[in-house]
Design a protein around this motif. Structure first.
Motif, PDB file in Angstrom:
ATOM      1  N   THR E   2       2.618  -4.019  51.289  1.00 30.08           N
ATOM      2  CA  THR E   2       1.666  -3.199  50.571  1.00 30.08           C
ATOM      3  C   THR E   2       1.898  -3.390  49.395  1.00 30.08           C
ATOM      4  N   ARG E   7       0.317   2.558  46.184  1.00 33.50           N
ATOM      5  CA  ARG E   7       1.002   3.683  46.675  1.00 33.50           C
ATOM      6  C   ARG E   7       1.956   4.590  45.583  1.00 33.50           C
TER       7      ARG E   7
ATOM      8  N   VAL F  81       5.712   4.474  53.671  1.00 34.14           N
ATOM      9  CA  VAL F  81       5.064   5.726  54.079  1.00 34.14           C
ATOM     10  C   VAL F  81       6.196   6.779  54.117  1.00 34.14           C
ATOM     11  N   GLU F 253       1.976   6.762  61.795  1.00 34.93           N
ATOM     12  CA  GLU F 253       1.327   6.357  60.690  1.00 34.93           C
ATOM     13  C   GLU F 253       2.113   5.186  59.937  1.00 34.93           C
ATOM     14  N   HIS F 257      -0.254   1.745  58.974  1.00 40.38           N
ATOM     15  CA  HIS F 257      -0.064   1.335  57.552  1.00 40.38           C
ATOM     16  C   HIS F 257       0.511  -0.104  57.576  1.00 40.38           C
ATOM     17  N   GLU F 260      -2.454  -2.530  57.879  1.00 39.46           N
ATOM     18  CA  GLU F 260      -3.163  -2.778  56.953  1.00 39.46           C
ATOM     19  C   GLU F 260      -2.432  -3.653  56.083  1.00 39.46           C
ATOM     20  N   THR F 261      -1.212  -3.496  55.881  1.00 37.61           N
ATOM     21  CA  THR F 261      -0.194  -4.266  55.127  1.00 37.61           C
ATOM     22  C   THR F 261      -0.185  -5.799  55.460  1.00 37.61           C
TER      23      THR F 261
END
Lengths: 313, 313, 313, 313, 313, 313
Positions: E2, E7, F81, F253, F257, F260-261
């Motif tokens: 990410t 973030r 996260v 989650e 996530h 997407e990463t």
């Protein structure tokens, strides 16, 4: 120092007897102030060899006069008896020793922390509230200290935010325990302030941060400090080397053995001082039967003197 | 402390001059008490540069008055001469220093231990018995100490069961060496007791266990301490930083150099105290020829004073 | 790599049997190349339990077929027997392991170094010259290696200038020992080159410097590696965890015990593989008498198979 | 000690403002003695929040009376304000503290060294010569110290040859800074001598070698000590735990906050001393509104007293 | 991974040429992308011995073919020449080596970070904005990398938040430098991802956090890595032991010396392989004049072969 | 390896829910084999956020398909996260990683040990007997493992006698958990054997000794590993850097996530591969709106593809 509560949330939460106990057992009727006890019955079961009275919280109560005598102990003297009895894991060292020349002796009052985890903390808080406990921090435990206690804290070696007390609470602990003492597998803060307060202390590190990022998970539960399992009520003895945790049932034997050792040391050094002997003629025990006899008589006489002296107090 | 012999076998055995020597050479006629010597002739050969007399055991005997003067030395002063002479490995540090403010000076009496191995120990014991030696422990070596000695022990950094002495034997060493000193690449026990006895000591750690699980393998043999090869009879100098082992042939030069250094320091600080100079105008040596001359005269005068003072004692 | 002799003096000197031996004993008639032996008779005395033949240099000669069998050993299997026999100090770990998947097995050829000290070195050199030895370096020892040997070097943990070999000498050791192996409480250099040579090796560190600032002080003398006293001729066994030094008299028992263990492991895993049992029903030993019997029969049968297989080779 | 210049080249060279500055900017017209400055304008720019005067070299000049007040600070008191202001990296610990009971306070005078590299050194030397600087060593920086300064040295943790000063230069620093202090991420030598000189000092190690094998690369430039970026002119505060580097713009707030903390501590301990309260009733802040009010009145009164006391000086 | 920008702010700020340079010198006309250069002239001055061309940013440009040859180097081969030339501080080790079997070679592109300090950062940001630089992070430096570069980062050993790159930026560095390499005295993240990307890398640790709590303070400035002063444009050579930083003026000599060493190794191992010689008869150099001659002829012949081979490429 | 039961008592005793629980709660009717559970109700209370089913022992049951997806996670993806959700203490590293290239994923089955103390052990044994438990060792816990579990053991970093399993029990754990995995803040033995068994493992050390000198004090209780509080049922994810313990409520989650990463990484590297962009034009997020749009479309399309692919399984 500045009370941490004013400037940053201490982040010390509590797990009410972390998932291990029926709530009903937690709060002894007679001690509503004790929110997170190790259930009294279990404490009593697991310290069944205790030959002494118990404190209201169930901990063995090593008598005050024995604690007083324990101030004359050194690590080696404790080692001798515990090793013989098969207790190989009761010694912890590697601490910063606040007052190297001052022996610490008292009853273990244990506290355990774990790394903070917000989901667990949230549940703990709500459980606490159900029992009318509004604020849960290191002070919750500290407020329960009794005269003669040594505060023994398992903070898993944490330095930053692992500071169990600063100088204000150190002062409180000193007052509450009558200078009992502190052993923390973690850190303290305000060392300058602490250095002016007369109570023995053993800690791993010093840091300017307040305690935080941890949860208070047990009061008077069995804890690990160094390689030791400490039980509430153990006699804690600290000298300039390290700290011994003596099971109550061995306290008397440790102390009596130490009496003999002190006398043996007296006599050995006296003999060495005469300059007539090689070390091996005198120590460990005299090789010459005559010297052996001399020593035995000396031992007997001195033991009697010590006992008289003690009973006359 | 309790003599270990009473409660647990010390497990310190001996290898008679560990497989390296013809037995006949081991026991010099004149010193029957020396059971495990480094053969006198080898010691003499390997310390052939020694300009002084020798002790009966063959060790170079740095004279008492030079030992006395050595109490004024610091590590840096020794460093200067040894470095220049190509001795780069004579300094060991990282010790716990018992008395930081008290310089140690004396002649190295070396002892070596190795990890216990029962098959080797058994042979060593039986060899010892053949020579009439009934009991072989750390005390065998300790009983051979002479006034002016520093006990230098290679216990390969061992902490648990690596305790060369407790307070009783420390007391004996103090008496026998006239407060010479102790350097151990290992540990001691009874620190509380030891802290009351007036002798310098350098050790790696403190532990409540007695010495054990090791074999005594050499007395007055070359040993390794830190990164140093220590020869019996070396001048041992300890300050609050660490310990220097000075070959006898360099002792005089080290001391004379130190005299100049002390004077240079006196003068330098006196000049700095005047507050008129930048450090580089005075130190290392004065840049101004006039100051240089002033210093040379000061040096000459003070050296004479010191020598007079010394000879008048 | 560049031969160090061309660009910098290796500074490895030698102390002829460091002050501990009568010269006459040093050079066994039959092995004039051995300049610095541990006198053969002492080696024989201190390894008197050796049940095998001896090498010309006096070391116990664990037979080749047992060395071959030892390649199937793991540290745990050695531990079991040595612990039972009271040998608690024969294991060293914390090494860089060159080939983690390749077991090392061979006879200990030991070498000892000490920190360089020019006064001692000078005497050693002149003593060596008297015996016709012109050059004294790590290669003096390396040139004495025999097939089946593992080179065991006590360099007191030295990293910089503690490099016993680079790739060229590592290659030589491989050839000379028939891929026996290397254990050094010190370092190696040329790791890139060494990594292409097929011989097990255990070292503390890697450094680009050549060996230096040390003196060669013993060949085939008892040495310390980690917490172990290694005797020349010990069976050295290295796996991916660490290194065991097995006294010759225990080799047979260790190997036979390992046979049973291998069978026990086979059977245990076979049973676990069936998926019908909890671990405690099978391991350590089967709780059900029927399973116990099944195991005993399996053990007996497999032991016979193994023995047949071995004798048929 | 012996001036190192006499017996071994100190090997401390200098890089004239190591490749980072236009030479023209280096030598402020008004301060020709400053050969290696952090250009005054940049220093001014990067310390733009400084609310005080500046020293001639451009450093913020925390006033003398505030430095005096800062001697009453402890690490925790500094922590409280800096943390709140978002300065999380201003504390360094892990030092040997020369005088644990003596607080250090002063203005940071920073010096940076890098490992010696002869090609760079050669250029630096010739650049220096062009500017009329003949000798470039640690003393070049030391000679620029002012009263009230604390010498802060980045020697990247070097022990051997990382000794910024011995006792002579330590004495000079003491005189020049009026006992300001020393913080070195490196070592000192002559600890015996240093221990007799009255100036606070924080160092990583002690070694007998002189400084060497390094280049002086910056004077009054931003440096790293532990995990801190120290700016020239920072208020340096050292207690027995560690050292805080306070940006000048926060000095006043830190000190005022400390006043309140001292009063809060006084009151808290007074209350604890009465023995009527649990710790949580009083600390961090009183739970009982009446006690809260009592405290507020106490605080107000004491603050006034302190201010009066101060203004009357 | 990410992108951290989504973030959490990376908290990597920049100090525009930290207070040490005149802004005008910062941005060479021809390289507007270089926001934080070490002024070109200084870089040129301090690397005046460079015998090669220079890159547009002023760094010495060790030619591509020499870099290619450098892939055959090992640490020991570099050591030999640098030691002889008086460069004792050019080697760093103790890294995690991503690809132990793959030599790294390239030109040093240096980057320096310091602990974050918000007051300094604020000024740096506003200075950057004045020069049209909107975003200042580790990527500012990474975007300036050239083919053949090795990214050399001084992150003062930081682990948490000391992660110079994750797998995405590691991939970018690989593309931009043509697999040049990375040396970071700090950490990386995304080791799983990085392990699939073909570029040598040397790092102190791995951590899941992104880079943060630091300021970018220099690009292509002299930096410290381990005990080395790295200059921009140094030839960086990494093998499975560690990393060497070779000043450009020594590159040719190092490579030529290595040719001889390779041949010497070939010949030495060939001789050892014959099994007729003791190691000391062959290595360092042959003792027998005939062997010496044989070697000299072999060396000559092989050198010619190598040169022919090279020129024919 | 040799079953330890045959040659030495494992000395692993048990404290029946160490003084913290009402016995009646200990033994769920349906699971009589579970002698030392964390009372099911407490476990349920403290993991109240669990969105999934529960195992019969009360632990949250992260579904098998999510565990499967978790094998694609890396530490950084979990970090992103958890950090955002305020979980700062869920990562532990510093382990030996048995299979660096193989991700571990499974449900935490926790076990806790404390140093042996014979008085406590004796009580524990007799309590166990009352409940029909005859033998209490590490195997008591191991026998309770379920498919999909990762065995998480708090052995307080113990190396010697801190070996939770050897190769036989490691094999059993592999079978019982279906190659789930092992995390031990302690050691293993039989590394050679373990290295042939296909299950991820994270341990602090390797030692040849069997487990001993400890008491089993909790099964599926909250434990500390590194700086993490691990709850039974946490999703344990291990990559080549370290281990993450993910609370069940965050698993979904974290995984989404990560999808997407992964796509972001794909796209980023694809763009970098084109060689047209500086890193900052693409990463963290594209600066050019067109590229931004391109990415968003790519992300959308790939997410759909992944979901289709998943649902089609």
């Amino acid at each position: 120092m500045t009370p941490t509560a004013r400037r940053s949330p201490t982040q010390v939460s509590v797990m009410v007897c972390l998932g291990v106990c029926a709530i009903a057992l937690l709060v002894p009727a007679a001690a509503p102030a004790q929110l997170l006890p190790f259930p009294k019955q279990d404490l009593i079961d697991y310290t069944a060899h205790n030959p002494f009275d118990r404190l209201p919280d169930g901990r063995p109560k090593v008598p005050d006069d024995l604690i007083e005598r324990a101030r004359g102990l050194s690590s080696e003297e404790v080692w001798a008896v515990l090793e013989e009895k098969g207790f190989h894991n009761q010694y912890a060292d590697g601490f910063h020793v606040l007052y190297p020349g001052k022996t610490m002796a008292g009853r273990a009052f244990t506290v355990q922390f774990m790394p903070l985890r917000s989901d667990v903390e949230e549940v703990a808080k709500s459980k606490a509230k159900e029992h009318g406990v509004s604020r849960l921090t290191n002070q919750t435990a500290i407020d329960m200290l009794q005269p003669g206690d040594v505060l023994v804290v398992d903070l898993f070696g944490k330095k930053v935010n692992g500071t169990i007390v600063g100088d204000n609470l150190f002062f409180y602990v000193m007052k509450a325990t009558h200078s009992g003492g502190l052993v923390v597998d973690g850190s303290v803060r305000d060392l300058d302030g602490i250095s002016e307060i007369d109570m023995p202390a053993y800690f791993r590190a010093v840091d300017p941060t307040p305690i935080g990022n941890v949860m208070l998970t047990g009061i008077n539960v069995p804890v690990r400090v160094g390689g030791v399992t400490v039980m509430p009520g153990d006699l804690v003895v600290g000298d300039r080397e390290g700290v011994y945790f003596v099971p109550p049932q061995l306290v008397k034997e440790v102390l009596d053995h130490a009496d003999e050792t002190h006398i043996h040391d007296e006599w050995t050094k006296k003999k060495f001082d005469e300059g007539k002997y090689k070390s091996s003629e005198i120590y460990g025990s005299p090789s010459d039967p005559k010297l052996q006899q001399e020593y035995q008589e000396y031992l007997k006489r001195r033991l009697e003197e010590i006992r008289k002296q003690r009973s006359s107090k």
